[in-house]
Design a protein around this motif. Structure first.
Motif, PDB file in Angstrom:
ATOM      1  N   THR A   1     114.710 109.767  75.707  1.00  0.00           N
ATOM      2  CA  THR A   1     113.728 108.837  76.257  1.00  0.00           C
ATOM      3  C   THR A   1     112.800 109.617  77.168  1.00  0.00           C
ATOM      4  OG1 THR A   1     115.233 108.326  78.095  1.00  0.00           O
ATOM      5  CG2 THR A   1     115.273 106.853  76.185  1.00  0.00           C
ATOM      6  N   ARG A   2     111.660 109.023  77.466  1.00  0.00           N
ATOM      7  CA  ARG A   2     110.790 109.646  78.455  1.00  0.00           C
ATOM      8  C   ARG A   2     111.480 109.605  79.806  1.00  0.00           C
ATOM      9  NH1 ARG A   2     104.660 107.463  77.008  1.00  0.00           N
ATOM     10  NH2 ARG A   2     104.603 108.309  74.875  1.00  0.00           N
TER      11      ARG A   2
ATOM     12  N   GLU B   1     110.081  99.443  65.996  1.00  0.00           N
ATOM     13  CA  GLU B   1     110.484  99.724  67.372  1.00  0.00           C
ATOM     14  C   GLU B   1     111.950 100.139  67.456  1.00  0.00           C
ATOM     15  OE1 GLU B   1     108.819  97.133  66.349  1.00  0.00           O
ATOM     16  OE2 GLU B   1     106.873  97.345  67.360  1.00  0.00           O
TER      17      GLU B   1
ATOM     18  N   ARG C   1     113.428 103.849  68.601  1.00  0.00           N
ATOM     19  CA  ARG C   1     114.383 103.977  69.699  1.00  0.00           C
ATOM     20  C   ARG C   1     115.619 104.753  69.256  1.00  0.00           C
ATOM     21  NH1 ARG C   1     114.324  99.165  70.953  1.00  0.00           N
ATOM     22  NH2 ARG C   1     116.142  98.386  69.806  1.00  0.00           N
TER      23      ARG C   1
ATOM     24  N   ASN D   1     108.423 108.023  69.762  1.00  0.00           N
ATOM     25  CA  ASN D   1     107.611 106.851  70.069  1.00  0.00           C
ATOM     26  C   ASN D   1     107.247 106.108  68.780  1.00  0.00           C
ATOM     27  OD1 ASN D   1     105.132 107.984  68.968  1.00  0.00           O
ATOM     28  ND2 ASN D   1     105.011 109.244  70.826  1.00  0.00           N
TER      29      ASN D   1
END
Length: 319
Positions: free
Chosen positions: A130-131, A268, A272, A277
């Motif tokens: 994740t960011r 989405e 994930r 992204n």
């Protein structure tokens, strides 16, 4: 009220020295009357007599001591009434701390810090890409570096996409010394941390603000088996990323996306699970559609199923 005002303290001291004080002098210090430190002079209504400090203290303490004694009595009665059931509760439920709900980032981090500080042999982690902020990376370094210095073995699973994340790569480089191993795999679902085969942490919400601290031996053993299953199928970070193109012109990551599309996952959710992204995920889907000659999303799912690209012998490295 437990403290006198400064004016009242000064006037009370004067009254004790003189043996009495004029009534008009204490009008500016009502705290003296609230403490009941003065009483009328029976011989002259214009004067007040100071109550000795020892008597005043006893009068103030008596009700407090009575309340304390009453609360002690109640606590003893409560303990005696529940004590016979304590052993029964332990027999029925086992360890009362086998599953603990942690709410809020501060409490979660405190529990993680304690567990890692006590870790002596090995820590296993699954970290979906994740960011991540610079402060979070620094927090992770502060937590993990002492483990390495103590000789604790660390094994961490990332998604393949971490190979293109400068922040994560810099973090890995900072911890490259010691018994540390990093591997990547195409998809991960949830975060997992296990310390010394005794405690594990898993999230219960996507925002990472609620987690479970698990200490049940059976649950820990199960989670370790899940980790080892994925670890055996992952690729060491030091090796070349497994994104080779198969003979059918479709990359390994696009094969994974195709599998998830057939399973019914939306863009989405796929992004994930693969640590990318949504825009990158859709770019891969567009390339997949072009390779299969699909003109619509609905047709793409049908063509994936009919093409046989999900068979093992069509995958990069397949036989």
């Amino acid at each position: 009220m437990t403290e006198m005002c400064a004016q009242g303290s000064r006037l009370y001291a004067n009254a004790l020295r003189a043996g009495r004080i004029a009534r008009e002098d204490v009008e500016s210090a009502p705290c003296l009357m609230e403490f009941a430190l003065l009483y009328p002079d029976p011989d002259d209504a214009n004067w007040l007599i100071p109550l000795p400090a020892s008597v005043a203290l006893a009068q103030r303490l008596n009700p407090i001591e009575r309340e304390i004694a009453e609360r002690r009595r109640l606590s003893v009665e409560l303990t005696e009434s529940l004590q016979p059931f304590m052993d029964l509760s332990t027999q029925v439920t086992g360890s009362t701390h086998s599953i603990t709900v942690l709410e809020g980032g501060e409490r979660i981090n405190a529990a993680l810090n304690l567990a890692t500080a006590q870790c002596q042999t090995e820590m296993l982690t699954i970290q979906p890409s994740t960011r991540i902020s610079e402060s979070s990376l620094l927090q992770g370094l502060e937590r993990d570096r002492p483990l390495i210095e103590r000789g604790v073995r660390i094994r961490t699973l990332y998604q393949h996409t971490v190979r293109y994340n400068p922040g994560k790569l810099a973090y890995v480089a900072q911890l490259s010394d010691g018994k540390v191993e990093y591997r990547t795999i195409d998809e991960l679902v949830e975060r997992l941390i296990i310390c010394d085969e005794s405690v594990a942490f898993i999230p219960t919400r996507d925002d990472q603000q609620v987690a479970l601290e698990l200490r049940h031996p059976g649950l820990i053993r199960y989670l370790i088996k899940v980790f080892e299953f994925m670890w055996s199928r992952a690729v060491p970070l030091s090796e070349h990323a497994p994104y080779e193109t198969a003979p059918d012109g479709i990359t390994d990551i696009q094969h994974t996306i195709a599998k998830l599309l057939v399973e019914g996952h939306v863009d989405e959710a796929i992004a994930r699970r693969l640590g990318m992204n949504v825009r990158t995920c859709r770019a891969h889907i567009a390339k997949l559609a072009t390779a299969l000659g699909s003109g619509s999303r609905a047709q793409l799912g049908y063509l994936i199923a009919q093409s046989g690209i999900l068979n093992e012998d069509h995958r990069p490295g397949g036989s």
